[in-house]
Each structure stands twice: as C-alpha cells, then as structure tokens.
Scaffold this active site. Structure first.
Site, PDB file in Angstrom:
ATOM      1  N   CYS A 112      41.593  31.010  26.361  1.00  9.50           N
ATOM      2  CA  CYS A 112      42.978  31.203  25.898  1.00  9.50           C
ATOM      3  C   CYS A 112      43.672  29.885  25.556  1.00  9.50           C
ATOM      4  O   CYS A 112      44.729  29.884  24.933  1.00  9.50           O
ATOM      5  CB  CYS A 112      43.776  31.971  26.940  1.00  9.50           C
ATOM      6  SG  CYS A 112      43.043  33.555  27.340  1.00  9.50           S
ATOM      7  N   HIS A 250      51.064  30.763  25.897  1.00  3.58           N
ATOM      8  CA  HIS A 250      50.027  31.777  25.682  1.00  3.58           C
ATOM      9  C   HIS A 250      50.555  33.113  26.197  1.00  3.58           C
ATOM     10  O   HIS A 250      51.095  33.205  27.292  1.00  3.58           O
ATOM     11  CB  HIS A 250      48.754  31.366  26.424  1.00  3.58           C
ATOM     12  CG  HIS A 250      47.780  32.489  26.572  1.00  3.58           C
ATOM     13  ND1 HIS A 250      47.371  33.244  25.498  1.00  3.58           N
ATOM     14  CD2 HIS A 250      47.151  32.996  27.664  1.00  3.58           C
ATOM     15  CE1 HIS A 250      46.527  34.161  25.929  1.00  3.58           C
ATOM     16  NE2 HIS A 250      46.375  34.039  27.238  1.00  3.58           N
ATOM     17  N   ASN A 280      47.289  40.508  25.165  1.00  2.93           N
ATOM     18  CA  ASN A 280      46.717  39.163  25.272  1.00  2.93           C
ATOM     19  C   ASN A 280      45.630  39.004  24.207  1.00  2.93           C
ATOM     20  O   ASN A 280      44.587  39.648  24.283  1.00  2.93           O
ATOM     21  CB  ASN A 280      46.134  38.996  26.686  1.00  2.93           C
ATOM     22  CG  ASN A 280      45.531  37.634  26.921  1.00  2.93           C
ATOM     23  OD1 ASN A 280      45.274  36.877  25.989  1.00  2.93           O
ATOM     24  ND2 ASN A 280      45.295  37.312  28.188  1.00  2.93           N
TER      25      ASN A 280
HETATM   26  O1  UT7 Z   1      44.808  34.847  29.438  1.00  3.54           O
HETATM   27  C1  UT7 Z   1      44.543  34.568  30.784  1.00  3.54           C
HETATM   28  C2  UT7 Z   1      43.778  35.735  31.278  1.00  3.54           C
HETATM   29  N1  UT7 Z   1      44.351  36.706  32.080  1.00  3.54           N
HETATM   30  C3  UT7 Z   1      45.587  36.810  32.603  1.00  3.54           C
HETATM   31  O2  UT7 Z   1      46.455  36.030  32.396  1.00  3.54           O
HETATM   32  C4  UT7 Z   1      45.837  37.957  33.538  1.00  3.54           C
HETATM   33  C5  UT7 Z   1      46.561  37.528  34.765  1.00  3.54           C
HETATM   34  N2  UT7 Z   1      46.776  38.606  35.679  1.00  3.54           N
HETATM   35  C6  UT7 Z   1      47.571  39.648  35.432  1.00  3.54           C
HETATM   36  O3  UT7 Z   1      48.159  39.731  34.393  1.00  3.54           O
HETATM   37  C7  UT7 Z   1      47.759  40.670  36.525  1.00  3.54           C
HETATM   38  O4  UT7 Z   1      47.141  40.204  37.700  1.00  3.54           O
HETATM   39  C8  UT7 Z   1      47.239  42.078  36.155  1.00  3.54           C
HETATM   40  C9  UT7 Z   1      48.122  42.685  35.111  1.00  3.54           C
HETATM   41  C10 UT7 Z   1      45.811  41.964  35.660  1.00  3.54           C
HETATM   42  C11 UT7 Z   1      47.264  42.971  37.389  1.00  3.54           C
HETATM   43  O5  UT7 Z   1      48.572  43.029  37.934  1.00  3.54           O
HETATM   44  P1  UT7 Z   1      48.792  42.811  39.501  1.00  3.54           P
HETATM   45  O6  UT7 Z   1      50.213  43.019  39.746  1.00  3.54           O
HETATM   46  O7  UT7 Z   1      48.204  41.476  39.859  1.00  3.54           O
HETATM   47  O8  UT7 Z   1      47.969  43.998  40.109  1.00  3.54           O
HETATM   48  P2  UT7 Z   1      46.741  43.938  41.129  1.00  3.54           P
HETATM   49  O9  UT7 Z   1      45.518  43.416  40.473  1.00  3.54           O
HETATM   50  O10 UT7 Z   1      47.209  43.289  42.376  1.00  3.54           O
HETATM   51  O11 UT7 Z   1      46.542  45.500  41.387  1.00  3.54           O
HETATM   52  C12 UT7 Z   1      47.527  46.310  42.029  1.00  3.54           C
HETATM   53  C13 UT7 Z   1      47.036  47.736  42.039  1.00  3.54           C
HETATM   54  C14 UT7 Z   1      45.603  47.891  42.540  1.00  3.54           C
HETATM   55  O12 UT7 Z   1      45.556  49.063  43.312  1.00  3.54           O
HETATM   56  P3  UT7 Z   1      45.528  48.983  44.922  1.00  3.54           P
HETATM   57  O13 UT7 Z   1      44.320  48.160  45.251  1.00  3.54           O
HETATM   58  O14 UT7 Z   1      46.820  48.323  45.283  1.00  3.54           O
HETATM   59  O15 UT7 Z   1      45.436  50.424  45.301  1.00  3.54           O
HETATM   60  C15 UT7 Z   1      44.810  48.074  41.283  1.00  3.54           C
HETATM   61  O16 UT7 Z   1      43.627  48.803  41.495  1.00  3.54           O
HETATM   62  O17 UT7 Z   1      47.051  48.279  40.714  1.00  3.54           O
HETATM   63  C16 UT7 Z   1      45.771  48.864  40.427  1.00  3.54           C
HETATM   64  N3  UT7 Z   1      45.508  48.752  39.007  1.00  3.54           N
HETATM   65  C17 UT7 Z   1      45.959  49.640  38.103  1.00  3.54           C
HETATM   66  N4  UT7 Z   1      46.687  50.754  38.224  1.00  3.54           N
HETATM   67  C18 UT7 Z   1      46.990  51.443  37.112  1.00  3.54           C
HETATM   68  C19 UT7 Z   1      44.824  47.781  38.348  1.00  3.54           C
HETATM   69  N5  UT7 Z   1      44.826  48.043  37.032  1.00  3.54           N
HETATM   70  C20 UT7 Z   1      45.517  49.180  36.851  1.00  3.54           C
HETATM   71  C21 UT7 Z   1      45.860  49.939  35.724  1.00  3.54           C
HETATM   72  N6  UT7 Z   1      46.610  51.063  35.895  1.00  3.54           N
HETATM   73  N7  UT7 Z   1      45.491  49.579  34.474  1.00  3.54           N
END
Ligand code: UT7
Length: 323
Positions: A112, A250, A280
């Site tokens: 990225c 980004h 993204n």
């Molecule tokens: O370009 C650089 C590359 N990437 C990034 O910049 C991404 C950086 N990270 C993020 O943007 C965020 O961490 C995410 C959007 C990927 C995830 O958000 P989060 O607030 O960090 O969520 P999390 O990973 O802590 O997950 C929270 C919950 C989990 O469930 P449990 O374990 O709490 O029951 C996940 O399984 O949300 C669940 N979850 C979803 N639920 C519904 C993960 N993906 C999804 C989804 N829909 N698509």
C-alpha cells in the site's frame, strides 16, 4: 529545481459491489462494514479491466492533463501487488499500450506504500536528469487476490488505478519524503506466491496467492507508524500540521484516517477521504484520491500537500509537496 506533478488521472472499473451484495456472499452486514471500515462500495474489475488496462487508462488521463505525449516519457513505474502476470511487468504492458517508445519501464512492490515509494524513485531520476518526464502509476486488481470466502478481508479491498506525470519545476514539487520498512512483521499482512512448481519449494501450509491479514494488529501499527513518519517530516521541515492544506493518506479504513487525524491534531476538512466509494485499493488509493482532489479543486498552487501510507512489508512513509 524539483520533481513536480504535471498532471493526474485515474480509472475505476464500472462494476460497483455494495455491502448488501456482500451480505449474500459471506456472514457480514452493511452496518458492520460501514461502522468498522467506513466502506459502502468498492469497484470490481471485469473483462477489459485487467490491471494494465486500468493503469493505461489512468495514465492517458494524466498525460492529457499534463499536456505531455507518451513518446516524451523517459520512465514508467507501476506500483502494484496484483499484476495480471508476474512477467513481463505491468509497466511494460502500459509502455506498449501507450506507445511510450522512449521509456524504460518496471514495477515496484511496496504494497500500500508502493505509490509513495515510486514517487520517490521518480524524484531521484528527475534530480539526475531534470529533462526527464516520469509516469508513476498505482494500479491494483485486488479482487483477483482476495479469498471471497474470508469475511475478514474480502469486504475491504477494491480495484482501480491512479497516475501522475512528473517533470521538473522551479517553484513547486516534492519538498521532502521519509520512507521506512520493517520486514520482521511480514506475517501480519501478506500474500503468498502462486504455488511452486518445484516440489522442494512448495509450502503445504500455503492458502494460495490471496491476501492474509491480522486486521487488528495492522490497524494499530498503521496508525502509530503513519503518525510517527508524518511527525518526522513536519519536524524536519519545521512545519506544524496547520501549515498543511491537504493530507491524502492511504485509504485503508475510515477509523484509521480518523485516528490519525486526531493524533496529529488535523481538522476533518484537512484530510481527504474516498474510502467509502472504493474501499482499500492498496497502491492505487493515493493516486486515485489525488486525482479526485485535483478535479474537485481541493488543491491550489502553493498549497502544502502531505501524503502518507502504510502497508504490507511492513512499509510506510510520508511525503511533502508544494502544489
Ligand atoms: O492497507 C493496509 C492493510 N489493511 C488495513 O489497513 C486493515 C486494518 N485493519 C482494519 O481495518 C480492521 O482491523 C478490520 C476492519 C479488518 C477489522 O475491524 P476490527 O474492529 O479490528 O475487528 P476485529 O478484527 O477485532 O473483529 C471483531 C469481530 C470478530 O468477531 P469476534 O471474534 O469478536 O466474535 C470478527 O470475527 O468482528 C468479526 N468480523 C466480522 N463481522 C462481520 C470480522 N470481519 C467481519 C465482517 N462482518 N466482515
């Protein structure tokens, strides 16, 4: 004499994929995606929208805006992690599509942060040869590189391309940049190679050539690293955040952008955001956003523009330009 942006362009696939459609593909909801990422739609490449084709269209717009002919280009760099072929480079396809017969061309992989790294390479070539015109493109078809059954990643990414033509200028251009990498944390965000044909090099654990990410960790590192690298640049230039007219980070996640703005003490209207429309798009996100900002009249001559990025590697960086 500085390396300056002479023209910008972008190209997005026609197909719009909404959160509601994703609800039918994986266990997710429009509400979850909007509140956790800020993304509402993303574009998905279709026939005739291969990475190099999007890149070429973005480049044609940038060349028109710059008033430069393809034959006048000396160098083409495509920042990408999703070329449609490993060899030849995407940049070589763009070169031949444009008829840029006097340019040499190569791809650059810094995930990225690729577009910032590529701009910095262009800047150095122009410093060595001020007559040189360089085309820098960020282009991705990440829809081909996500696991459409993995809700942690498939909701985040989109396809598109953005481009800039650079040449030398007296009064404006790239003032400074700060680029960093840390390969020790590679396993928090990575994409395996296509399966090896050498059985000795085959990784039985590999999930294939798709993006894998520890989202929560990446989130934390991204905010901290971008804040630090922006502060370093501002300090070096003896500027404060209020001196910056526009910040184009980004476009990864609205919460990352909000946190970054908050930590830097930036006003909401200083930070450009279009992650809601395109998700993204990795190396393409900054040049697409820059082209939109230019077309919306958000940048005036003399404005200070700050770019910053974070991505797989990890790679990250910031760049300051006088527009
Ligand atoms: O370009 C650089 C590359 N990437 C990034 O910049 C991404 C950086 N990270 C993020 O943007 C965020 O961490 C995410 C959007 C990927 C995830 O958000 P989060 O607030 O960090 O969520 P999390 O990973 O802590 O997950 C929270 C919950 C989990 O469930 P449990 O374990 O709490 O029951 C996940 O399984 O949300 C669940 N979850 C979803 N639920 C519904 C993960 N993906 C999804 C989804 N829909 N698509």
């Amino acid at each position: 004499m500085r390396a300056a942006v002479l023209g910008t362009g972008s190209s997005l696939p026609e197909r719009v994929l909404t959160n509601t459609e994703l609800e039918r593909m994986v266990e997710t909801s429009d509400e979850w995606i909007r509140t956790r990422t800020g993304i509402r739609t993303r574009r998905i490449a279709g026939p005739d929208e291969q990475n190099y084709q999007l890149a070429t269209r973005a480049a044609q717009h940038a060349l028109t805006a710059a008033g430069i002919a393809a034959q006048d280009l000396g160098l083409i760099i495509v920042a990408t992690i999703s070329p449609h072929m490993l060899m030849p480079s995407c940049a070589c396809f763009v070169q031949t599509e444009l008829g840029a017969n006097n340019a040499f061309a190569f791809d650059l992989n810094a995930a990225c942060s690729g577009f910032l790294y590529a701009l910095d390479v262009a800047r150095k070539y122009i410093a060595a040869d001020p007559k040189m015109k360089v085309l820098v493109i960020g282009s991705e078809t990440l829809s081909a590189r996500v696991d459409w059954e993995d809700r942690n990643t498939c909701i985040l990414f989109g396809d598109g391309a953005g481009a800039c033509v650079l040449g030398s200028a007296e009064e404006r251009g790239i003032l400074d940049s700060c680029l960093l990498s840390d390969g020790s944390l590679w396993n928090l965000l990575y994409m395996d190679s296509p399966a090896s044909k050498n059985p000795d090099l085959l990784d039985p654990e590999s999930k294939g050539c798709v993006i894998q990410m520890s989202g929560r960790d990446v989130f934390k590192y991204a905010v901290r690293a971008m804040e630090d690298v922006v502060r370093q640049l501002l300090e070096r230039q003896q500027l404060s955040i209020s001196d910056i007219s526009l910040i184009i980070p980004h476009q990864a996640n609205i919460r990352i952008l909000d946190k970054l703005a908050d930590r830097l003490g930036a006003q909401a209207n200083q930070v450009f955001c279009n992650v809601d429309k395109y998700g993204n798009t990795s190396a393409a996100s900054i040049p697409i956003a820059l082209d939109e900002a230019v077309r919306q009249g958000r940048l005036q001559r003399g404005d200070k523009l700050l770019l910053c990025a974070f991505g797989g590697g990890f790679t990250w960086g910031s760049m300051l330009l006088k527009w």
